[in-house]
Write an enzyme that holds these catalytic residues in place. Structure first.
Site, PDB file in Angstrom:
ATOM      1  N   MET A  99      -0.096   7.073  -2.907  1.00 21.15           N
ATOM      2  CA  MET A  99      -0.760   7.366  -4.171  1.00 21.15           C
ATOM      3  C   MET A  99      -1.665   6.235  -4.629  1.00 21.15           C
ATOM      4  O   MET A  99      -2.653   6.468  -5.321  1.00 21.15           O
ATOM      5  CB  MET A  99       0.294   7.637  -5.251  1.00 21.15           C
ATOM      6  CG  MET A  99       1.109   8.890  -5.026  1.00 21.15           C
ATOM      7  SD  MET A  99       0.154  10.395  -5.290  1.00 21.15           S
ATOM      8  CE  MET A  99      -0.112  10.314  -7.046  1.00 21.15           C
ATOM      9  N   GLU A 150       0.844  -1.187   0.000  1.00 25.66           N
ATOM     10  CA  GLU A 150       0.000   0.000   0.000  1.00 25.66           C
ATOM     11  C   GLU A 150       0.881   1.238   0.000  1.00 25.66           C
ATOM     12  O   GLU A 150       1.940   1.264   0.626  1.00 25.66           O
ATOM     13  CB  GLU A 150      -0.918   0.012   1.231  1.00 25.66           C
ATOM     14  CG  GLU A 150      -1.910  -1.134   1.274  1.00 25.66           C
ATOM     15  CD  GLU A 150      -2.809  -1.069   2.504  1.00 25.66           C
ATOM     16  OE1 GLU A 150      -2.542  -0.174   3.350  1.00 25.66           O
ATOM     17  OE2 GLU A 150      -3.728  -1.874   2.625  1.00 25.66           O
ATOM     18  N   ASP A 171      13.141  11.885  -3.324  1.00 30.52           N
ATOM     19  CA  ASP A 171      12.597  11.123  -2.199  1.00 30.52           C
ATOM     20  C   ASP A 171      13.380   9.833  -2.004  1.00 30.52           C
ATOM     21  O   ASP A 171      12.797   8.771  -1.776  1.00 30.52           O
ATOM     22  CB  ASP A 171      11.112  10.820  -2.424  1.00 30.52           C
ATOM     23  CG  ASP A 171      10.402  10.410  -1.124  1.00 30.52           C
ATOM     24  OD1 ASP A 171      10.903  10.769  -0.041  1.00 30.52           O
ATOM     25  OD2 ASP A 171       9.369   9.718  -1.205  1.00 30.52           O
TER      26      ASP A 171
END
Length: 466
Positions: A54, A51, A167
């Protein structure tokens, strides 16, 4: 039935943990409308594996090719947000441009008739670097170097295409198992910036002053909401290296704002204070990547990779023995002789490459005896050989001292020569970085090291904290 998302094994409904890797089992398929459905007439959704913010990631089967793929389906509550859909599409666009072994491959992107937005990627078996870090607590220098070299290669491929990840963190680095080996993959280019190509779109998606990234791994310029470039990713890589070797990130705080303030203003704690096994030169490389000013960091990820590679593979020569960087400070303090630094070059520590042929003196142009044509042995005339004593005398004094210490046999004539022609070599004190006590002498001024007592005290303090 329950399924382990890591090893993909099935277990009875009443099983709580995977007996192989200890992962908690969850019924990932519960209340999942996509399971066992056909997506866009091409992909059969098998089960959910992860999960994300987005969307959810599912393991699926390509109906026409019969191969497993990973399908990322965007959350339905984000479909009304045009910016979110654009970010989702941009992840596909950015990743498809990279096409590198160390970056996850995107195979397809589409929007179905019922407005389901999806992204198809290669299916990876293995675990994230975050999970591996939880299992081992800390990585060795060699394992860290092995991982970072591949990460830098993948990120460099993105940078060459003007793509900045923004990121990078252990959660977005995957250790893929393939044919009994592991390959490192960089994941999730969802907030990547395609510099020059879609700068106007990026300004629309990221408002001025908006913070993008994960606070523990954000560069100072990210924390301030400033414009970022490839050096922002280099800072994030420095944080990752620090965490892999120390077991904790360089900064932590109770709130994201407090953490961002530390990231932008505070100097990180030296890593050898947390893990005494880390040598000073490795710490220097990490601190170089964690400079607050981007101009003071390595300017490319491959420069950072090369620094780490050189330090990880450096061989120190001391008293005729090869020792690695973990032993250097212990070995230097175990003998009553000066530390050998800067012998034949400007290197911080001597390596076998320092002793190249260019440093050897040229043979003297002396007249040689004509060999006796009637005697075969006379063809090898000892007068033609260079004078060994002459060669040794022309070497630097510190190298001569090493050779004499190794041989252990100094002749009386040599002792007399030392008394008459003794050359003084200026040495400087080597002080402990922590207690300041002098622990030895060095040919290099302002040399520092960590003494054994401070190492032991550091370990005791660390054990007490645990």
């Amino acid at each position: 039935m329950k399924k382990c998302a890591a090893c993909l094994k099935d277990y009875p409904q009443d099983t709580l943990f995977c007996p192989y890797d200890g992962s908690r089992l969850t019924d990932l398929n519960e209340n999942e409308p996509y399971i066992n459905t056909i997506l866009d007439n091409k992909y059969r959704i098998d089960f959910k594996v992860a999960e994300g913010g987005m969307g959810n990631v599912y393991r699926a089967t390509h109906l026409h090719l019969g191969i497993p793929v990973a399908v990322k389906i965007m959350h339905t509550d984000l479909l009304s947000d045009i910016n979110s859909i654009e970010r989702f599409r941009r992840e596909a666009q950015a990743t498809m441009q990279i096409r590198h072994t160390n970056a996850i491959a995107v195979l397809d992107f589409g929007v179905t008739n019922n407005n389901t937005v999806y992204l198809v990627m290669e299916f990876l078996e293995g675990c994230t670097l975050r999970r591996r870090l939880r299992e081992v607590a800390r990585f060795s220098i060699s394992d860290t170097n092995w991982i970072i070299q591949q990460v830098c290669t993948g990120v460099h491929a993105a940078h060459k295409r003007n793509i900045i990840h923004r990121d990078l963190k252990p959660d977005n680095i995957f250790l893929q198992r393939e044919a009994g080996e592991e390959i490192v993959k960089v994941l999730d280019f969802g907030i990547a910036k395609l510099k020059n190509q879609i700068e106007e779109q990026d300004r629309m998606l990221t408002r001025q002053g908006m913070v993008v990234g994960t606070p523990h791994y954000m560069s100072p310029e990210q924390c301030y909401g400033k414009e970022v470039d490839v050096r922002s990713d280099i800072y994030s890589l420095g944080v990752i290296i620090y965490e892999l070797l120390a077991g904790v990130p360089p900064f932590d705080a109770d709130t994201p704002i407090a953490l961002a303030m530390k990231q932008a203003t505070e100097a990180p704690r030296p890593i050898y204070e947390i893990n005494p096994d880390i040598p000073i030169d490795i710490n220097s490389i990490i601190m170089h990547a964690l400079e607050k000013n981007p101009d003071k960091r390595p300017q490319t990820v491959m420069s950072l990779a090369q620094e780490l590679e050189n330090a990880s593979n450096r061989i120190y020569v001391y008293m005729g023995r090869s020792i690695d960087s973990k032993q250097i400070d212990i070995e230097i303090l175990s003998v009553d002789t000066p530390a050998i630094n800067n012998i034949l070059s400007n290197e911080a520590y001597p390596t076998p490459q320092s002793f190249s042929l260019q440093h050897l003196p040229k043979p003297n142009n002396q007249s040689f005896n004509k060999p006796d044509q009637n005697n075969q042995l006379s063809k090898i005339n000892t007068n033609e050989l260079p004078n060994i004593d002459l060669l040794v005398n022309q070497l630097p004094d510190i190298v001569q001292t090493m050779m004499k210490d190794l041989s252990g046999n100094i002749s009386e004539l040599d002792k007399t020569k030392q008394k008459t022609n003794k050359k003084t070599t200026k040495t400087y004190p080597v002080n402990c970085e922590i207690c300041g006590q002098e622990v030895g002498r060095s040919l290099v001024e302002n040399s520092t090291i960590i003494c054994p007592d401070c190492r032991r005290n550091s370990r005791k303090m660390q054990q007490a904290e645990l």
